[in-house]
Design a protein around this motif. Structure first.
Motif, PDB file in Angstrom:
ATOM      1  N   SER A  11       0.831  -1.209   0.000  1.00 20.24           N
ATOM      2  CA  SER A  11       0.000   0.000   0.000  1.00 20.24           C
ATOM      3  C   SER A  11       0.869   1.264   0.000  1.00 20.24           C
ATOM      4  CB  SER A  11      -0.934  -0.005   1.213  1.00 20.24           C
ATOM      5  OG  SER A  11      -0.201   0.113   2.423  1.00 20.24           O
ATOM      6  N   LEU A  12       1.988   1.227   0.747  1.00 20.40           N
ATOM      7  CA  LEU A  12       2.907   2.369   0.725  1.00 20.40           C
ATOM      8  C   LEU A  12       3.529   2.545  -0.653  1.00 20.40           C
ATOM      9  CD1 LEU A  12       4.748   1.887   4.158  1.00 20.40           C
ATOM     10  CD2 LEU A  12       2.796   3.388   3.648  1.00 20.40           C
ATOM     11  N   PHE A  13       3.825   1.433  -1.312  1.00 19.83           N
ATOM     12  CA  PHE A  13       4.397   1.483  -2.655  1.00 19.83           C
ATOM     13  C   PHE A  13       3.410   2.121  -3.644  1.00 19.83           C
ATOM     14  CE2 PHE A  13       4.485  -0.749  -6.765  1.00 19.83           C
ATOM     15  CZ  PHE A  13       5.716  -0.339  -7.244  1.00 19.83           C
ATOM     16  N   VAL A  14       2.142   1.738  -3.580  1.00 18.89           N
ATOM     17  CA  VAL A  14       1.132   2.291  -4.495  1.00 18.89           C
ATOM     18  C   VAL A  14       0.948   3.781  -4.234  1.00 18.89           C
ATOM     19  CG1 VAL A  14      -1.316   2.225  -5.121  1.00 18.89           C
ATOM     20  CG2 VAL A  14      -0.043   0.091  -4.823  1.00 18.89           C
ATOM     21  N   ASN A  15       0.881   4.176  -2.977  1.00 20.72           N
ATOM     22  CA  ASN A  15       0.695   5.596  -2.679  1.00 20.72           C
ATOM     23  C   ASN A  15       1.889   6.436  -3.114  1.00 20.72           C
ATOM     24  OD1 ASN A  15      -1.831   5.147  -1.539  1.00 20.72           O
ATOM     25  ND2 ASN A  15      -0.999   4.838   0.525  1.00 20.72           N
ATOM     26  N   ARG A  16       3.068   5.846  -3.056  1.00 22.47           N
ATOM     27  CA  ARG A  16       4.252   6.605  -3.448  1.00 22.47           C
ATOM     28  C   ARG A  16       4.304   6.819  -4.960  1.00 22.47           C
ATOM     29  NH1 ARG A  16       7.688   3.320  -1.791  1.00 22.47           N
ATOM     30  NH2 ARG A  16       8.557   2.487  -3.723  1.00 22.47           N
ATOM     31  N   ILE A  17       4.051   5.776  -5.745  1.00 20.33           N
ATOM     32  CA  ILE A  17       4.179   5.915  -7.201  1.00 20.33           C
ATOM     33  C   ILE A  17       2.954   6.593  -7.823  1.00 20.33           C
ATOM     34  CG2 ILE A  17       5.754   3.968  -7.423  1.00 20.33           C
ATOM     35  CD1 ILE A  17       2.635   2.964  -8.651  1.00 20.33           C
ATOM     36  N   CYS A  18       1.808   6.555  -7.126  1.00 19.30           N
ATOM     37  CA  CYS A  18       0.597   7.156  -7.682  1.00 19.30           C
ATOM     38  C   CYS A  18       0.388   8.603  -7.227  1.00 19.30           C
ATOM     39  CB  CYS A  18      -0.632   6.334  -7.294  1.00 19.30           C
ATOM     40  SG  CYS A  18      -0.687   4.699  -8.053  1.00 19.30           S
ATOM     41  N   TYR A  45      -8.780   9.898 -13.181  1.00 20.82           N
ATOM     42  CA  TYR A  45      -9.042   9.492 -11.795  1.00 20.82           C
ATOM     43  C   TYR A  45      -7.705   9.234 -11.100  1.00 20.82           C
ATOM     44  CZ  TYR A  45      -8.262   4.640 -13.367  1.00 20.82           C
ATOM     45  OH  TYR A  45      -7.729   3.495 -13.878  1.00 20.82           O
ATOM     46  N   ARG A  46      -7.771   9.187  -9.788  1.00 16.42           N
ATOM     47  CA  ARG A  46      -6.587   8.946  -8.972  1.00 16.42           C
ATOM     48  C   ARG A  46      -6.779   7.661  -8.167  1.00 16.42           C
ATOM     49  NH1 ARG A  46      -3.295  13.388  -9.152  1.00 16.42           N
ATOM     50  NH2 ARG A  46      -4.284  15.397  -9.656  1.00 16.42           N
ATOM     51  N   ILE A  47      -5.643   7.112  -7.709  1.00 15.52           N
ATOM     52  CA  ILE A  47      -5.654   5.848  -6.964  1.00 15.52           C
ATOM     53  C   ILE A  47      -4.964   6.064  -5.625  1.00 15.52           C
ATOM     54  CG2 ILE A  47      -4.833   3.458  -6.899  1.00 15.52           C
ATOM     55  CD1 ILE A  47      -5.039   3.365  -9.900  1.00 15.52           C
ATOM     56  N   LYS A  48      -5.596   5.585  -4.566  1.00 19.65           N
ATOM     57  CA  LYS A  48      -5.027   5.607  -3.239  1.00 19.65           C
ATOM     58  C   LYS A  48      -5.221   4.237  -2.600  1.00 19.65           C
ATOM     59  CE  LYS A  48      -4.840   8.356   1.001  1.00 19.65           C
ATOM     60  NZ  LYS A  48      -5.414   9.503   1.747  1.00 19.65           N
ATOM     61  N   ALA A  49      -4.224   3.780  -1.807  1.00 18.81           N
ATOM     62  CA  ALA A  49      -4.249   2.438  -1.236  1.00 18.81           C
ATOM     63  C   ALA A  49      -4.274   2.499   0.285  1.00 18.81           C
ATOM     64  CB  ALA A  49      -3.038   1.634  -1.703  1.00 18.81           C
ATOM     65  N   GLN A  50      -4.867   1.451   0.886  1.00 19.19           N
ATOM     66  CA  GLN A  50      -4.910   1.294   2.331  1.00 19.19           C
ATOM     67  C   GLN A  50      -4.917  -0.205   2.644  1.00 19.19           C
ATOM     68  OE1 GLN A  50      -8.387   2.944   4.209  1.00 19.19           O
ATOM     69  NE2 GLN A  50      -7.705   2.443   6.293  1.00 19.19           N
ATOM     70  N   SER A  51      -4.172  -0.608   3.675  1.00 16.56           N
ATOM     71  CA  SER A  51      -4.093  -2.027   4.038  1.00 16.56           C
ATOM     72  C   SER A  51      -4.747  -2.262   5.390  1.00 16.56           C
ATOM     73  CB  SER A  51      -2.630  -2.493   4.087  1.00 16.56           C
ATOM     74  OG  SER A  51      -1.942  -1.876   5.160  1.00 16.56           O
TER      75      SER A  51
END
Length: 439
Positions: A11-18, A45-51
């Motif tokens: 999730s940290l990886f997705v938030n960093r690259i997005c 659209y935008r993407i944000k991740a959460q675990s």
């Protein structure tokens, strides 16, 4: 297998690259994947991740403007509402961010950027044990996260100690995601190793008396120092993996050297290993505990079973029974095969004997044909008469005796005997003259 810390790092990886990246178009699914389609299409659209434990959620949020509102009235496929897509990684899931030309082979769900050249955020799962759910929520049968919902996690365990899940050994109870959401195979080995608790000790016996007191409801660091029990280590040990950062579990480079060096028990030389009742390998040291499986066998090195599930155990699974019909059907087949083999051996032996008899008969016939055949005309009396007549012509004084009787000789002495013998048998005293040999 990805566990709670790995999904949080993803999730940290997705938030960093997005961060600051705009995605566009429909979400594309691979043809081979059996997971559902994601009905989402938007120009921007935008993407944000959460675990949370062993789940990760991507939130797709459209970037709204007046033009998009007008297009949405014309094209109904364009989405204007956010959508949550919940992922479970299974055995080999991860996220990758690559160029369109470098798209991974097993990219089963793809999100395209609107920049040129296009880049792709893809969910990669070579074994396809993971999956996703569009418009999904956190699974209801999963407990609070061991890392980010610590107090709720402890309370959930202690309020349900009467559950039959805690009748099992502690090493098997730790894989139950209803109470230990985020703990997997390597984490349970590291946690139990640090507490020095036998892995096959009864779970209820281990967990009783570990209630969180009011004065202990502080920060995680304080709990780690003051009361380092089993439940607190379920919280702090995964956070140690998170602190390793992307270097410990980097989906881009697949470099696991740092996290392997961090491990103290799991797969370490000198440690013992036993398969639990779920077929998972438990690494430990010392005494395994009183609830160790009967007739247990340590798994062979280098060979690990791959099971087609997420290894998240919530209830006891019944072992599959073998069908007795299959076993019964196999036995007569073997008996028939044995009988056929015996018949074949009998027939082969009889055939060998008959062949040998034929060979012997042929050899006997050949030997008989080779022998010279002597034919004599007339009966035995006629032959004897002929012999007598011929001998009388040569020496009429000698009368041959009848057949079957030995000739009787009269004893004579002196010169008379010599004269008789020499006259009767002039050829060195032979009893039969050589002229009679061909008769």
């Amino acid at each position: 297998m990805p566990e709670g810390p790995e999904l949080h790092l993803a999730s940290l990886f997705v938030n960093r690259i997005c961060e600051g990246v705009v995605f566009t178009g429909p979400v594309e699914k691979s043809e081979v994947s059996k997971c559902p389609e994601v009905p989402f299409c938007c120009d921007a659209y935008r993407i944000k991740a959460q675990s949370r434990g062993k789940e990760i959620r991507l939130t797709l949020t459209p970037i709204k403007n007046d033009d998009d509102h007008r297009k949405s009235k014309v094209d109904k496929n364009i989405s204007q509402q956010p959508m949550d897509v919940v992922f479970r990684f299974g055995m080999s899931g991860s996220f990758r961010f690559t160029g369109l030309d470098e798209l991974p082979k097993h990219a089963h769900l793809r999100f395209y950027t609107n920049e040129t050249p296009h880049q792709v955020l893809s969910f990669v799962d070579p074994r396809r044990f993971g999956g996703w759910q569009p418009n999904g929520n956190w699974q209801a049968d999963r407990g609070p996260c061991i890392m980010f919902e610590y107090e709720s996690f402890r309370e959930n365990v202690h309020s349900n100690l009467s559950d039959k899940a805690f009748d099992r050994p502690i090493c098997e109870a730790l894989l139950n995601q209803k109470y230990f959401n985020g703990v997997g195979n390597y984490l349970r080995a590291e946690i139990l190793y640090r507490t020095r608790i036998p892995p096959f000790e009864n779970a209820r016996t281990v967990l009783q008396g570990l209630e969180l007191k009011d004065e202990d409801k502080k920060t995680a660091d304080t709990i780690k120092i003051e009361t380092p029990d089993l439940l607190s280590l379920c919280h702090t040990v995964p956070l140690e993996v998170v602190k390793l950062g992307g270097k410990g579990y980097d989906p881009q480079t697949s470099n696991y050297a740092i996290i392997i060096a961090w491990m103290q028990c799991y797969g370490v030389d000198g440690m013992k290993s036993i398969r639990d009742r779920n077929g998972r390998t438990m690494w430990f040291t010392g005494d395994p505990g009183p609830m160790v499986p009967k007739d247990f066998k340590s798994p062979k090195g280098g060979k690990r079973k791959v099971q087609k599930h997420d290894h998240d155990y919530t209830d006891s699974k019944k072992a599959k029974k073998k069908r007795t019909g299959d076993v019964a059907n196999k036995m007569p087949v073997k008996q028939k095969q044995i009988k056929n083999i015996k018949k074949e051996t009998k027939t082969s032996r009889s055939e060998r004997g008959s062949k040998r008899q034929k060979i012997d008969e042929k050899t006997i016939d050949a030997e008989e044909t080779k022998r010279p055949i002597t034919r004599r005309s007339g009966t035995g009396q006629e032959l004897q008469a002929k012999i007598k007549s011929k001998r009388s012509q040569v020496n009429p004084k000698i009368n041959l005796p009848s057949a079957g009787k030995a000739p009787q000789k009269k004893r004579q002495s002196g010169k008379a005997a010599e004269a008789i013998t020499h006259d009767a048998f002039p050829n060195n005293g032979l009893s039969v003259h050589p002229c009679f040999y061909n008769l």
